[in-house]
Design a protein around this motif. Structure first.
Motif, PDB file in Angstrom:
ATOM      1  N   THR A  49       0.811  -1.215   0.000  1.00  0.00           N
ATOM      2  CA  THR A  49       0.000   0.000   0.000  1.00  0.00           C
ATOM      3  C   THR A  49       0.849   1.272   0.000  1.00  0.00           C
ATOM      4  OG1 THR A  49      -0.146  -0.005   2.413  1.00  0.00           O
ATOM      5  CG2 THR A  49      -1.908  -1.143   1.197  1.00  0.00           C
ATOM      6  N   HIS A  50       2.154   1.141   0.191  1.00  0.00           N
ATOM      7  CA  HIS A  50       3.022   2.325   0.188  1.00  0.00           C
ATOM      8  C   HIS A  50       2.944   3.106  -1.126  1.00  0.00           C
ATOM      9  CE1 HIS A  50       5.719   0.181   3.346  1.00  0.00           C
ATOM     10  NE2 HIS A  50       4.718   0.824   3.918  1.00  0.00           N
ATOM     11  N   THR A  51       2.748   2.394  -2.232  1.00  0.00           N
ATOM     12  CA  THR A  51       2.697   3.096  -3.522  1.00  0.00           C
ATOM     13  C   THR A  51       1.523   4.060  -3.581  1.00  0.00           C
ATOM     14  OG1 THR A  51       1.490   1.272  -4.552  1.00  0.00           O
ATOM     15  CG2 THR A  51       3.889   1.268  -4.791  1.00  0.00           C
ATOM     16  N   ASP A  52       0.392   3.668  -3.011  1.00  0.00           N
ATOM     17  CA  ASP A  52      -0.785   4.547  -2.996  1.00  0.00           C
ATOM     18  C   ASP A  52      -0.741   5.554  -1.852  1.00  0.00           C
ATOM     19  OD1 ASP A  52      -1.891   3.282  -5.233  1.00  0.00           O
ATOM     20  OD2 ASP A  52      -2.844   1.750  -3.985  1.00  0.00           O
ATOM     21  N   SER A  53      -0.180   5.156  -0.721  1.00  0.00           N
ATOM     22  CA  SER A  53      -0.177   6.021   0.461  1.00  0.00           C
ATOM     23  C   SER A  53       0.920   7.073   0.446  1.00  0.00           C
ATOM     24  CB  SER A  53      -0.025   5.171   1.724  1.00  0.00           C
ATOM     25  OG  SER A  53      -1.083   4.267   1.840  1.00  0.00           O
ATOM     26  N   TYR A  54       2.074   6.751  -0.122  1.00  0.00           N
ATOM     27  CA  TYR A  54       3.218   7.659  -0.083  1.00  0.00           C
ATOM     28  C   TYR A  54       3.690   8.097  -1.468  1.00  0.00           C
ATOM     29  CZ  TYR A  54       3.598   6.234   4.776  1.00  0.00           C
ATOM     30  OH  TYR A  54       3.341   5.985   6.088  1.00  0.00           O
ATOM     31  N   HIS A  55       3.985   7.129  -2.320  1.00  0.00           N
ATOM     32  CA  HIS A  55       4.639   7.446  -3.588  1.00  0.00           C
ATOM     33  C   HIS A  55       3.760   8.235  -4.549  1.00  0.00           C
ATOM     34  CE1 HIS A  55       7.122   4.293  -1.849  1.00  0.00           C
ATOM     35  NE2 HIS A  55       8.104   4.902  -2.466  1.00  0.00           N
ATOM     36  N   PRO A  57       1.044  10.142  -3.943  1.00  0.00           N
ATOM     37  CA  PRO A  57       0.783  11.517  -3.499  1.00  0.00           C
ATOM     38  C   PRO A  57       2.015  12.430  -3.560  1.00  0.00           C
ATOM     39  CG  PRO A  57      -0.150   9.955  -1.933  1.00  0.00           C
ATOM     40  CD  PRO A  57       0.678   9.175  -2.901  1.00  0.00           C
ATOM     41  N   LYS A 106       3.810   1.268 -10.413  1.00  0.00           N
ATOM     42  CA  LYS A 106       3.829   0.391  -9.234  1.00  0.00           C
ATOM     43  C   LYS A 106       4.908  -0.680  -9.362  1.00  0.00           C
ATOM     44  CE  LYS A 106      -0.832   0.906  -7.461  1.00  0.00           C
ATOM     45  NZ  LYS A 106      -2.083   0.236  -7.127  1.00  0.00           N
TER      46      LYS A 106
END
Length: 190
Positions: A49-55, A57, A106
């Motif tokens: 989920t880091h790709t959607d939560s951090y990268h 944005p 991703k």
């Protein structure tokens, strides 16, 4: 790479930036993951989920970010590596290669800092380093030295660390890789 900020040299962000700008990420990706590495310009792995939560944005901010070397300003993020990595990974990944822009981001990451030895030179000089012959000397006139640590249990990390150390050596920094049994990922120290 994660820098040991307890080391005096790495406390200076100009030194960390210089070392990052000396990394040809495509060469590292090819050496370690045959082009299929997922690249991250921030210290958060581009997985799950880091790709959607951090990268995702942060992508616009990273693209607009300007690095001031003291002599020049530039936008160092390079995101076009995705298509090159996609192409380079095709022989080993075949039909598993994603085709949509979102899936490519991703799978291969949203970017890394472009290799820029001129900017790295400016940053090191601004930090008090000097070039003597082919070697970079620290502000206290000792030869600059970096050791990249890698886990013995991960051959890909070892190959990535070896490639980075090689790139730093070619620039004049005494760099090597030590393979350790400990449970940490690639990290640089002097």
């Amino acid at each position: 790479m994660i820098f040991n900020l307890q080391n005096e040299l790495f406390k200076d962000k100009r030194v960390r930036w210089a070392l990052a700008l000396l990394i040809d990420i495509k060469a590292v990706s090819m050496a370690s993951y045959r082009g299929a590495a997922t690249i991250s310009a921030i210290a958060i792995p581009p997985t799950g989920t880091h790709t959607d939560s951090y990268h995702a944005p942060m992508e616009a901010w990273l693209k607009d970010f300007e690095l001031d070397t003291g002599q020049t300003q530039d936008q160092p993020l390079q995101s076009e590596h995705r298509q090159g990595n996609r192409r380079d990974a095709a022989p080993t990944m075949g039909d598993q290669i994603p085709t949509s822009a979102g899936d490519i981001a991703k799978s291969f990451g949203r970017g890394w800092w472009k290799a820029d030895p001129a900017a790295a030179t400016e940053l090191l000089q601004a930090a008090g380093f000097a070039k003597r012959g082919n070697d970079w000397m620290t502000p206290d006139a000792s030869r600059s030295r970096c050791v990249s640590w890698s886990r013995a249990t991960c051959a890909r990390e070892t190959r990535a660390g070896s490639m980075i150390a090689q790139q730093w050596r070619q620039f004049g920094i005494d760099a090597k890789i030590d393979v350790a049994q400990a449970r940490w990922s690639s990290a640089a120290r002097a």
